[in-house]
Structures are given as C-alpha cells and as structure tokens.
Design an enzyme around this catalytic site. Structure first.
Site, PDB file in Angstrom:
ATOM      1  N   ASP A   1     -15.540   9.478   8.179  1.00 19.62           N
ATOM      2  CA  ASP A   1     -14.479   8.493   8.044  1.00 19.62           C
ATOM      3  C   ASP A   1     -13.147   9.227   8.040  1.00 19.62           C
ATOM      4  O   ASP A   1     -13.073  10.401   7.648  1.00 19.62           O
ATOM      5  CB  ASP A   1     -14.631   7.686   6.755  1.00 19.62           C
ATOM      6  CG  ASP A   1     -13.927   6.337   6.822  1.00 19.62           C
ATOM      7  OD1 ASP A   1     -14.600   5.324   7.091  1.00 19.62           O
ATOM      8  OD2 ASP A   1     -12.695   6.295   6.627  1.00 19.62           O
TER       9      ASP A   1
ATOM     10  N   ARG B   1       0.811  -1.222   0.000  1.00 22.07           N
ATOM     11  CA  ARG B   1       0.000   0.000   0.000  1.00 22.07           C
ATOM     12  C   ARG B   1       0.844   1.272   0.000  1.00 22.07           C
ATOM     13  O   ARG B   1       0.506   2.239  -0.681  1.00 22.07           O
ATOM     14  CB  ARG B   1      -0.954  -0.005   1.195  1.00 22.07           C
ATOM     15  CG  ARG B   1      -2.028  -1.085   1.098  1.00 22.07           C
ATOM     16  CD  ARG B   1      -3.065  -0.914   2.182  1.00 22.07           C
ATOM     17  NE  ARG B   1      -4.090  -1.945   2.107  1.00 22.07           N
ATOM     18  CZ  ARG B   1      -5.149  -1.983   2.907  1.00 22.07           C
ATOM     19  NH1 ARG B   1      -5.310  -1.044   3.843  1.00 22.07           N
ATOM     20  NH2 ARG B   1      -6.045  -2.939   2.791  1.00 22.07           N
TER      21      ARG B   1
END
Length: 288
Positions: free
Chosen positions: A158, A57
């Site tokens: 979020d 990632r």
C-alpha cells in the site's frame, strides 16, 4: 466553491462563525495545487467536491508544523522534494475503506482456483490498507490448502505507510471481527483481555503468511516479483484516471501466471481500459 448563509443570519454573524470553523486559509489556488501534487505523487484524482475532505485531513499537518496557511505548507513541501513530510501528505489524502472478506464472492473463486494447483502459491494484494483484505486472503489459503498453505505467501502493499503500520499489528476492534462467522473468529483470532479488552488479534498462523511492504503503483520500479497466482487490485483504480489505469494493468500482466486471476472492485471495469485482460466472471479477469 460557493457557500450559502443560513436564513436569518446576517453577514457579520456568518463571517464570524465561518472564521471560527475555518481557522486555516485554503485558497482556490491551494486546492488546485494539492490536486496536482497528489496526482503527480500517487495518481489519485481528487474531484472538486473533495475540498472539505482535503481541508480536514491536511489541517492536522499544518497545525503540526504551526502553520496557518496551506500556501506555506505547500511551499515547504515543494522546496523539499525528498522530505519525510511528503509521506504524511500522501497518507493524509489516501482513503482506507476496507473490511474482512469484503466483496465475499471473490474468495470462493480464489479457493477453487488454487485447490487444483500445485504450490508454491503467491498472491499480491496491491491495496492492503489496514490489513483486512490480505488477512482474509491468508485465512482463505489456510481453509483451502490446509498444510499446503505453508507453501503460500500473500504480498500486501500500500502507499499509505500509516495504514501498513496498523496492518502489521493485526489488531482490530472486537465488533469488527465479530461480523465474521463464529468458526473463523475462533480459528483465526485471539480475543484480547485486560487492557486489550474489546480487541482481537489475528493468530500467528495467519499473520506469518502475509508480508507487508510500501509500494506506490506509480513508481517506475515495484519491489514485488511474480509470477502471481492472483492479484487483488480492488477499489483503488477508481481513484485513477483511465491513462493511469491502463499503465498499471499493462504492468500487471507479465507478473501473473498464464492462468492467474486479477480481481477488481465491484465498481471497476477493466474490459474497456486494457486488452491485456479478458473478463472471466463478476469483476474477475484472466490474461488475454
């Protein structure tokens, strides 16, 4: 982390193939520092076995900046505590696993809770991800309240700003939407045509009930105000340690109406973490 060579592969062959696979340098010290930084920034506890995930990632961020060593990337971050790259770092290490009406037993419970109450109604979805959960809540409000849904609002937050950007669009692959029953698909989604073939967008009557905003549950101040009829905090606490979980639950309690409901994920149990809530049903809590 130790690695094993395949049988029949000599050391030089293994080293060559390994180097091709790993063009960026991630040391044990780098991995430890990444774990510390994401815990400090977002409260996320990364286990030892997450090293491969971290590499894959964050490698995109290193290549974006033309770097070959994680050490250099981390030094750049730490020298610029207010840099925009911190947002990209956090986004990269955030997991967004979600679906429409996931853990479906919660939505009838919410509907029954709201059916006999007076508006206005407000629900906080504290881990909105790419939008499937807050839109599922909005659909539940419309199905349950009818015209009274105009008095309702879903606050969807979020920490992952990339996920929120996708959520605001409200566009999803048709095969994902088709997992819902046909009546819901027809009522709540617009089928894409032309260049949008294979996609579906949530209808305005759904999206206008949802307000998206970024929020880090570790922040000292939250840009949300209660009181809420319900808080959905599902499948996010599993990424925090017990101390962080307890702090968040303590802050949830005063934001809820006296009879408000707190919804947890299927693998989460708040009963032994905080005395602010008591179990009402399957992964559903009320204020103690």
């Amino acid at each position: 982390m130790s690695e094993q060579r395949e049988p029949g592969v000599d050391a030089s062959q293994w080293a060559s193939s390994h180097q091709i696979e790993r063009d960026l340098v991630l040391t044990d010290a780098d991995f430890s520092r990444i774990r510390e930084l994401i815990y400090q920034r977002a409260g996320i506890v990364l286990a030892e076995h997450k090293r491969e995930m971290v590499y894959s990632r964050l490698a995109k961020r290193l290549r974006h900046h033309g770097l070959t060593r994680f050490t250099d990337y981390l030094l750049r971050l730490e020298r610029q505590p207010d840099a925009k790259e911190w947002e990209a770092f956090t986004n990269a290490l955030t997991t967004n696993l979600t679906a429409f009406f996931r853990e479906a037993h919660h939505f009838p419970l919410l509907a029954e809770h709201l059916r006999h109450k007076q508006g206005p109604f407000t629900i906080w979805c504290s881990a909105a991800s790419t939008g499937e959960e807050p839109y599922s809540l909005a659909m539940t409000l419309l199905e349950t309240l009818g015209p009274k849904a105009a008095q309702a609002k879903v606050i969807a937050t979020d920490i992952d700003t990339d996920a929120l950007s996708r959520a605001r669009l409200g566009i999803y692959p048709q095969e994902q939407v088709c997992k819902l029953d046909e009546a819901r698909v027809k009522r709540f989604f617009q089928k894409g045509t032309g260049q949008q073939q294979g996609l579906a967008r949530v209808r305005p009557e759904v999206s206008e009930l949802v307000e998206f905003m970024p929020l880090n549950l570790l922040s000292t101040q939250w840009p949300v105000k209660g009181p809420f009829d319900a808080i959905f905090c599902r499948n996010i606490m599993i990424y925090f340690d017990k101390e962080t979980q307890a702090k968040i639950l303590k802050r949830f309690a005063p934001l809820m109406k006296p009879d408000g409901l707190l919804f947890a994920g299927h693998s989460e149990n708040f009963s032994y973490i905080s005395d602010a809530f008591k179990l009402r049903g399957q992964t559903v809590y009320t204020r103690a």
